[in-house]
Write a protein that holds these residues in place. Structure first.
Motif, short mmCIF file in Angstrom:
data_model
loop_
_atom_site.label_atom_id
_atom_site.label_comp_id
_atom_site.label_asym_id
_atom_site.label_seq_id
_atom_site.Cartn_x
_atom_site.Cartn_y
_atom_site.Cartn_z
N PRO A 7 0.81 -1.23 0.00
CA PRO A 7 0.00 0.00 0.00
C PRO A 7 0.84 1.28 0.00
O PRO A 7 0.49 2.27 -0.65
CB PRO A 7 -0.83 -0.11 1.28
N LEU A 8 1.97 1.27 0.69
CA LEU A 8 2.85 2.44 0.72
C LEU A 8 3.49 2.68 -0.65
O LEU A 8 3.55 3.81 -1.13
CB LEU A 8 3.95 2.25 1.76
N VAL A 9 3.97 1.61 -1.25
CA VAL A 9 4.61 1.71 -2.57
C VAL A 9 3.57 2.13 -3.61
O VAL A 9 3.83 3.01 -4.44
CB VAL A 9 5.28 0.38 -2.96
N LYS A 10 2.42 1.52 -3.57
CA LYS A 10 1.36 1.84 -4.52
C LYS A 10 0.98 3.31 -4.44
O LYS A 10 0.85 4.00 -5.45
CB LYS A 10 0.14 0.95 -4.26
N LYS A 11 0.82 3.80 -3.23
CA LYS A 11 0.46 5.21 -3.04
C LYS A 11 1.54 6.12 -3.60
O LYS A 11 1.26 7.11 -4.27
CB LYS A 11 0.22 5.50 -1.56
N GLU A 12 2.78 5.81 -3.30
CA GLU A 12 3.90 6.65 -3.72
C GLU A 12 4.05 6.71 -5.24
O GLU A 12 4.28 7.77 -5.81
CB GLU A 12 5.20 6.12 -3.08
N PHE A 13 3.91 5.58 -5.91
CA PHE A 13 4.19 5.52 -7.34
C PHE A 13 2.98 5.68 -8.24
O PHE A 13 3.12 6.03 -9.40
CB PHE A 13 4.91 4.21 -7.68
N PHE A 14 1.81 5.36 -7.74
CA PHE A 14 0.65 5.31 -8.62
C PHE A 14 -0.51 6.22 -8.20
O PHE A 14 -1.59 6.15 -8.78
CB PHE A 14 0.14 3.86 -8.72
N GLN A 15 -0.31 7.10 -7.24
CA GLN A 15 -1.40 7.90 -6.72
C GLN A 15 -2.02 8.85 -7.73
O GLN A 15 -3.19 9.20 -7.62
CB GLN A 15 -0.96 8.67 -5.47
N GLY A 16 -1.31 9.26 -8.74
CA GLY A 16 -1.84 10.21 -9.71
C GLY A 16 -2.61 9.59 -10.86
O GLY A 16 -3.19 10.30 -11.68
N VAL A 20 -9.56 3.63 -12.47
CA VAL A 20 -9.87 2.47 -13.31
C VAL A 20 -8.60 1.87 -13.91
O VAL A 20 -8.34 0.68 -13.78
CB VAL A 20 -10.87 2.85 -14.44
N ILE A 21 -7.81 2.71 -14.54
CA ILE A 21 -6.58 2.20 -15.17
C ILE A 21 -5.45 2.06 -14.16
O ILE A 21 -4.57 1.23 -14.31
CB ILE A 21 -6.16 3.07 -16.37
N GLY A 22 -5.47 2.88 -13.09
CA GLY A 22 -4.41 2.83 -12.09
C GLY A 22 -4.30 1.49 -11.41
O GLY A 22 -3.20 1.00 -11.17
N GLY A 23 -5.43 0.88 -11.08
CA GLY A 23 -5.41 -0.44 -10.46
C GLY A 23 -4.79 -1.48 -11.37
O GLY A 23 -3.98 -2.30 -10.94
N PHE A 24 -5.15 -1.44 -12.65
CA PHE A 24 -4.61 -2.40 -13.61
C PHE A 24 -3.11 -2.20 -13.79
O PHE A 24 -2.33 -3.15 -13.74
CB PHE A 24 -5.33 -2.24 -14.97
N ILE A 25 -2.71 -0.95 -13.96
CA ILE A 25 -1.28 -0.66 -14.17
C ILE A 25 -0.46 -1.03 -12.94
O ILE A 25 0.60 -1.66 -13.06
CB ILE A 25 -1.08 0.82 -14.55
N SER A 26 -0.93 -0.66 -11.76
CA SER A 26 -0.15 -0.96 -10.55
C SER A 26 0.00 -2.46 -10.34
O SER A 26 1.07 -2.94 -9.97
CB SER A 26 -0.75 -0.29 -9.32
N LYS A 27 -1.06 -3.23 -10.58
CA LYS A 27 -0.97 -4.69 -10.43
C LYS A 27 -0.01 -5.29 -11.44
O LYS A 27 0.77 -6.19 -11.12
CB LYS A 27 -2.36 -5.32 -10.58
#
Length: 123
Positions: A7-16, A20-27
């Motif tokens: 969750p910390l890494v996801k927030k830092e790198f993918f928060q912007g 819809v697409i952010g979840g797919f890209i982060s996974k």
């Protein structure tokens, strides 16, 4: 790779990214990073083994640094340009952990990181 850190890494790198697409890209990115960690070998070790291996490298940097401001003397070299960001990444993880402690609890390496930042990355 640790579930508690994701969750910390996801927030830092993918928060912007849009949700819809952010979840797919982060996974997708996470899956690739985990595969790379396993592929290069470090991801095949448990946490204690990982920390022990990194501790040897950190100790080697400390020994090479000695009482010099930089690894090879008074001025930074290409080696410092590689080592400072790696140590800084360990120290700067959003949640203190065994790997960040290797650097944060070492006064000479902490000073080396600060000097390296000032000399090589002043802005």
């Amino acid at each position: 790779m640790k579930e508690e850190h994701w969750p910390l890494v996801k927030k830092e790198f993918f928060q912007g990214l849009p949700p819809v697409i952010g979840g797919f890209i982060s996974k997708t990115v996470r899956k690739g990073v985990v595969a790379q960690c396993v592929g290069q070998g470090m991801g095949r070790h448990n946490e204690a083994e990982q920390v022990a291996r990194v501790a040897k490298d950190v100790s080697a940097f400390e020994a090479l640094l000695g009482d010099k401001p930089f690894l090879h003397g008074d001025r930074p070299t290409g080696a410092d340009a590689s080592v400072v960001p790696m140590l800084r990444a360990l120290a700067a993880f959003p949640k203190q952990n065994a790997l960040s402690d290797l650097v944060l609890k070492n006064n000479s390496l902490s000073a080396y990181i600060e000097l390296g930042k000032a000399e090589m990355y002043p802005s």
